[in-house]
Design a protein around this motif. Sequence first.
Motif, PDB file in Angstrom:
ATOM      1  N   VAL A  32       0.833  -1.201   0.000  1.00 49.21           N
ATOM      2  CA  VAL A  32       0.000   0.000   0.000  1.00 49.21           C
ATOM      3  C   VAL A  32       0.872   1.258   0.000  1.00 49.21           C
ATOM      4  CG1 VAL A  32      -1.959  -1.102   1.145  1.00 49.21           C
ATOM      5  CG2 VAL A  32      -0.244   0.053   2.537  1.00 49.21           C
ATOM      6  N   LYS A  41      -5.017   4.511  -2.394  1.00 46.65           N
ATOM      7  CA  LYS A  41      -4.586   3.808  -1.179  1.00 46.65           C
ATOM      8  C   LYS A  41      -5.775   3.210  -0.420  1.00 46.65           C
ATOM      9  CE  LYS A  41      -0.136   6.098  -0.572  1.00 46.65           C
ATOM     10  NZ  LYS A  41       0.710   4.934  -0.916  1.00 46.65           N
ATOM     11  N   ASP A  42      -6.881   3.926  -0.348  1.00 47.78           N
ATOM     12  CA  ASP A  42      -8.060   3.354   0.311  1.00 47.78           C
ATOM     13  C   ASP A  42      -8.539   2.105  -0.421  1.00 47.78           C
ATOM     14  OD1 ASP A  42      -8.200   5.122   2.409  1.00 47.78           O
ATOM     15  OD2 ASP A  42      -9.565   6.519   1.398  1.00 47.78           O
ATOM     16  N   ARG A  45      -6.174  -0.782   0.480  1.00 47.39           N
ATOM     17  CA  ARG A  45      -6.436  -1.331   1.824  1.00 47.39           C
ATOM     18  C   ARG A  45      -7.649  -2.256   1.807  1.00 47.39           C
ATOM     19  NH1 ARG A  45      -5.686   4.772   3.118  1.00 47.39           N
ATOM     20  NH2 ARG A  45      -3.446   4.864   3.657  1.00 47.39           N
ATOM     21  N   GLY A  49      -7.650  -6.327   2.291  1.00 45.20           N
ATOM     22  CA  GLY A  49      -8.477  -6.902   3.344  1.00 45.20           C
ATOM     23  C   GLY A  49      -9.392  -7.986   2.820  1.00 45.20           C
ATOM     24  N   VAL A  64       2.148  -7.100   4.461  1.00 40.62           N
ATOM     25  CA  VAL A  64       1.628  -5.890   3.830  1.00 40.62           C
ATOM     26  C   VAL A  64       2.612  -4.769   4.132  1.00 40.62           C
ATOM     27  CG1 VAL A  64      -0.189  -4.151   3.807  1.00 40.62           C
ATOM     28  CG2 VAL A  64      -0.797  -6.561   3.933  1.00 40.62           C
ATOM     29  N   ILE A  66       3.258  -1.107   4.662  1.00 37.16           N
ATOM     30  CA  ILE A  66       2.493   0.090   4.971  1.00 37.16           C
ATOM     31  C   ILE A  66       3.328   1.338   4.697  1.00 37.16           C
ATOM     32  CG2 ILE A  66       1.105  -1.127   6.694  1.00 37.16           C
ATOM     33  CD1 ILE A  66       2.811   0.265   8.868  1.00 37.16           C
ATOM     34  N   ASP A  77      -3.890   2.342   7.362  1.00 42.58           N
ATOM     35  CA  ASP A  77      -3.219   1.213   6.723  1.00 42.58           C
ATOM     36  C   ASP A  77      -3.536  -0.107   7.418  1.00 42.58           C
ATOM     37  OD1 ASP A  77      -2.035   2.792   4.797  1.00 42.58           O
ATOM     38  OD2 ASP A  77      -0.058   2.837   5.748  1.00 42.58           O
ATOM     39  N   GLN A  80      -7.924  -2.403   8.113  1.00 44.81           N
ATOM     40  CA  GLN A  80      -8.604  -3.397   7.281  1.00 44.81           C
ATOM     41  C   GLN A  80      -7.754  -4.635   6.982  1.00 44.81           C
ATOM     42  OE1 GLN A  80     -11.298  -1.757   4.078  1.00 44.81           O
ATOM     43  NE2 GLN A  80     -10.110   0.103   4.453  1.00 44.81           N
ATOM     44  N   ILE A  81      -6.530  -4.674   7.507  1.00 45.24           N
ATOM     45  CA  ILE A  81      -5.647  -5.787   7.126  1.00 45.24           C
ATOM     46  C   ILE A  81      -5.241  -6.697   8.282  1.00 45.24           C
ATOM     47  CG2 ILE A  81      -4.709  -4.432   5.203  1.00 45.24           C
ATOM     48  CD1 ILE A  81      -2.095  -4.212   6.926  1.00 45.24           C
TER      49      ILE A  81
END
Length: 287
Positions: A32, A41-42, A45, A49, A64, A66, A77, A80-81
């Motif tokens: 990301v 980026k949103d 994420r 996810g 991931v 970040i 960041d 959701q992950i």
Amino acid sequence: MIIRSIIFVPGNKEKMLTKSLGLGGDALVWDVEDAVPLAEKDLARATIGKALDELPADHPPIYVRINPLPTNMLSADLNQIVKPDLYGVMLAKAEYTSQVVELDTELSRLELANGLTPGSIKIHCILETCLGIINAYELATASSRVDGVSFGAEDFTLDLGTSRSRDGIEQAYARGAVTVAAAAAKVMAIDTVYSDLNDEEGLIKESQNARQIGFTGKFALHPKQVAPINQAFSPSEKEVEYATKVVAAFKKAEEENLGVITVDGRMVDPPVVKKAQQILEAAGKNI
């Protein structure tokens, strides 16, 4: 677990995330940070996810990457992950131990909120600035979650005020600092990407050199780089053959209460035996 190759995959590309699971890399980095433009980026994420929720039972470790903490995107960041199948988080442009501690604290909060085992998600620090290189050992030991440190040449040479050359002379100190810090901290050391996707010979040479100076693996930008990297960071048949002789000879010497021994004309002492055992372990051989 042995990780030789780690493939970068843009987090905003759903099909690429799914495809990456079968590319043969020992691990994956769903990104990301640099691979994703700010406007997406949103999306990245959310896409990551969703992909983590839909993973098959058998899959490689997934990190991931970040964004650097000074961007103030940490919560966005991570929210959701942090899921059961997330192996670790790669902290881009790590420079201070306080950043690792902050990331550790946030991971602990989200693990608790999501019913995950405390401390289960790893942290991997990517060292991409002069300050990050100077603080390599401190970063490698800043948290029990840290499983490795890696070198990022592109941003490092930018920060150093030079450019990346083919022979890599400008990276020599930094690469050595990363491997020494990793070895002292007993964590893995991952080498920077090789950006020329059409130069397999150069990739192999750089990978072999990286292994020789202490790196345990290397980042890959493209699937075709995986096989050469894996081969370069795996023991050769010659190494395995010699290691087998060493371990067998040392075992026999112990049984016969002998002191110093030689194998193929070379002296064998405990450090040589230990290295032979490591080679056989890396090759998946029973010791």
